[in-house]
Design a protein around this motif. Structure first.
Motif, PDB file in Angstrom:
ATOM      1  N   PHE A 123      64.671  37.850  61.658  1.00 33.75           N
ATOM      2  CA  PHE A 123      66.321  37.029  61.354  1.00 33.75           C
ATOM      3  C   PHE A 123      66.403  36.016  61.469  1.00 33.75           C
ATOM      4  N   LEU A 124      65.441  34.992  63.089  1.00 34.80           N
ATOM      5  CA  LEU A 124      65.887  34.051  62.765  1.00 34.80           C
ATOM      6  C   LEU A 124      64.751  33.586  61.266  1.00 34.80           C
ATOM      7  N   ALA A 125      63.869  34.350  61.118  1.00 35.32           N
ATOM      8  CA  ALA A 125      62.677  33.313  59.782  1.00 35.32           C
ATOM      9  C   ALA A 125      63.649  33.957  58.913  1.00 35.32           C
ATOM     10  N   TRP A 126      64.327  34.161  58.533  1.00 34.81           N
ATOM     11  CA  TRP A 126      65.246  34.370  57.569  1.00 34.81           C
ATOM     12  C   TRP A 126      66.895  32.928  57.720  1.00 34.81           C
ATOM     13  N   LEU A 127      67.146  32.687  58.692  1.00 36.45           N
ATOM     14  CA  LEU A 127      67.740  31.965  58.883  1.00 36.45           C
ATOM     15  C   LEU A 127      67.539  30.997  58.854  1.00 36.45           C
ATOM     16  N   LEU A 128      65.804  30.236  59.410  1.00 37.98           N
ATOM     17  CA  LEU A 128      65.249  28.850  58.315  1.00 37.98           C
ATOM     18  C   LEU A 128      65.259  28.866  57.819  1.00 37.98           C
ATOM     19  N   SER A 129      64.746  30.054  56.793  1.00 40.96           N
ATOM     20  CA  SER A 129      64.855  29.661  55.135  1.00 40.96           C
ATOM     21  C   SER A 129      66.049  29.695  55.191  1.00 40.96           C
ATOM     22  N   ILE A 130      66.823  29.580  55.417  1.00 40.82           N
ATOM     23  CA  ILE A 130      67.620  28.810  54.059  1.00 40.82           C
ATOM     24  C   ILE A 130      68.022  27.608  54.647  1.00 40.82           C
ATOM     25  N   GLY A 131      68.462  27.035  55.302  1.00 41.25           N
ATOM     26  CA  GLY A 131      68.118  25.764  55.917  1.00 41.25           C
ATOM     27  C   GLY A 131      66.852  25.032  55.280  1.00 41.25           C
TER      28      GLY A 131
END
Length: 325
Positions: free
Chosen positions: A229-237
């Motif tokens: 989930f953290l990785a996917w949040l970073l992908s949004i950024g």
């Protein structure tokens, strides 16, 4: 003195390009060697007929060879795109943007290495399983190779893109961020549902079908769900930062080159997220899809990788041309 300084700078740049080419060649050769190891494991794995995948030994070999060749193409394309982007970073080494592009390049290399490692470990485990010696430890390692290196790569993507976006003083649009976050939450809902409705997530009574994780639910949440989930949040950024940078940077030719580069990184990230989500289905549910659907899914994943790396390489190549004009 200025002439001497210019010649010295040109000479240093030439030596740096030679060094980059040598390192790229070594990576291409090294990854090809790893692919040969993967191919040997693939072709020497004992054949076990499956009631869920109705395919002969000869048919299986043909499918495996086609998929193996696509793996080779994806790995080599990843190395090529990494080299082109790193070459551009070196070409603008006196620019403040160089650091950002170098971080983007390193992110791609991390993803490629993680994918190769996961593929080799998984293939080795399949080879053992065909002989009746499946290892739960190797399944855990394979899953973690799709989580922690990906998390680091996504952080590097985000950090590099954030650094570039800061050069044009561009902030993230709250509306765009909210929209992408909503998509992520919906994806997370279905992803979590697929994980915790998987009856073989922690153990498997069938020796021929491995458990998906071989982890307790608490460990699945702590070491699979949260890092992903953290990785996917970073992908949004990353997506928003690259979009803003490519739209606001000066020069129409430069913007077109950056647009191709951004699209490539978005596709690479999207393919990686899709792959992580697919892991939650587990072997038993994937087998129930049937041979045709499985082949389509594998081809789609590999084509996403190839397409993403191709766009990254195209964008980096265009940027390099601009610097040489």
């Amino acid at each position: 003195m200025e002439t001497i300084a210019r010649y010295r700078s040109d000479l240093e740049g030439y030596v740096a390009r030679i060094d980059l080419r040598n390192r790229a060649t070594q990576l291409h050769i090294g990854f090809f060697g790893l692919w040969i190891i993967y191919l040997i494991m693939l072709l020497t794995t004992p054949y076990r007929p499956s009631s869920q995948l109705n395919i002969s030994r000869s048919g299986l070999i043909i499918v495996e060879l086609i998929i193996a060749l696509m793996y080779l193409a994806a790995w080599q394309a990843g190395v090529y795109s990494y080299n082109r982007l790193l070459s551009y970073s070196a070409a603008i080494k006196n620019s403040k943007e160089s650091k950002g592009f170098r971080m983007l390049a390193n992110s791609i290399l991390i993803l490629v290495i993680a994918l190769i490692a996961a593929t080799l470990v998984s293939s080795f485990n399949s080879h053992l399983a065909a002989s009746g010696h499946r290892s739960s430890f190797l399944v855990i390692i394979t899953n973690y190779l799709y989580v922690f290196p990906f998390l680091y790569a996504f952080w590097s993507f985000w950090a590099g893109s954030k650094y570039l976006a800061s050069r044009v003083k561009s902030g993230v649009s709250p509306v765009a961020f909210t929209a992408l976050l909503a998509v992520l939450i919906i994806f997370m809902y279905f992803w979590l549902d697929s994980i915790f409705t998987n009856m073989l997530r922690t153990s498997s009574p069938d020796p021929l079908i491995p458990a998906t994780y071989y982890l307790k639910d608490s460990l699945i949440i702590l070491t699979i769900v949260i890092p992903s989930f953290l990785a996917w949040l970073l992908s949004i950024g990353t997506i928003l930062n690259l979009y803003n940078y490519s739209r606001r940077v000066e020069g129409s030719i430069y913007r077109r080159a950056l647009s191709a580069l951004s699209w490539g990184i978005w596709v690479v990230i999207g393919g990686s997220v899709f792959l992580q989500g697919l892991q939650s289905l587990g072997t038993s549910r994937l087998l129930k899809l049937g041979l045709t659907k499985l082949i389509i899914i594998v081809f789609a994943l590999l084509m996403l990788q190839l397409l993403g790396y191709a766009f990254v390489a195209l964008g980096a190549k265009r940027l390099n041309k601009i610097e040489t004009v």
